[in-house]
Design a protein around this motif. Structure first.
Motif: not given
Length: 123
Positions: A94-123
């Motif tokens: 999963y990717c994660n980021a702290d992103i500042s974006a404009p809102t009607v109240w001014g700039l606001q920082e929130n924490n965001y997550w991606g949906q995930g990507t599967q990594v599979t390793v075969s032995s």
């Protein structure tokens, strides 16, 4: 509306390499820390690597020397290069980021997550 979208996960043989990408989109003012987490089946989500807006990186002990996090600020994208893959690296990443974006109240920082990507390793 801000979102994170990961890509690059796939089935790879042990010892192989993979590069994950995560792109942030939407109306973005700035992106601060970005990171990668992973969650294996039956386990808690764990931090893999973090990178600051200036490029300083930190890694979990279990991936040091094998994983490299980097970012392209012009593209609002963070990458995770994974080398010498091991079966225990199998997880949803999963990717994660702290992103500042404009809102009607001014700039606001929130924490965001991606949906995930599967990594599979075969032995």
């Amino acid at each position: 509306q801000v979102s994170l979208v990961e890509s690059g996960g796939e089935l790879v043989q042990a010892g192989g390499s993979l590069r994950l990408s995560c792109a942030a989109s939407g109306t973005i003012y700035s992106i601060n820390a970005m990171g990668w987490y992973r969650q294996a089946p039956g386990k808690q989500r764990e931090l893999v690597a973090l990178i600051s807006s200036g490029g300083s990186a930190n890694y979990a002990d279990s991936v040091k020397g094998r994983f490299t996090i980097s970012r392209d600020n012009a593209k609002n994208t963070v990458y995770l290069q994974i080398n010498s893959l091991k079966p225990e690296d199998k997880a949803v990443y999963y990717c994660n980021a702290d992103i500042s974006a404009p809102t009607v109240w001014g700039l606001q920082e929130n924490n965001y997550w991606g949906q995930g990507t599967q990594v599979t390793v075969s032995s």
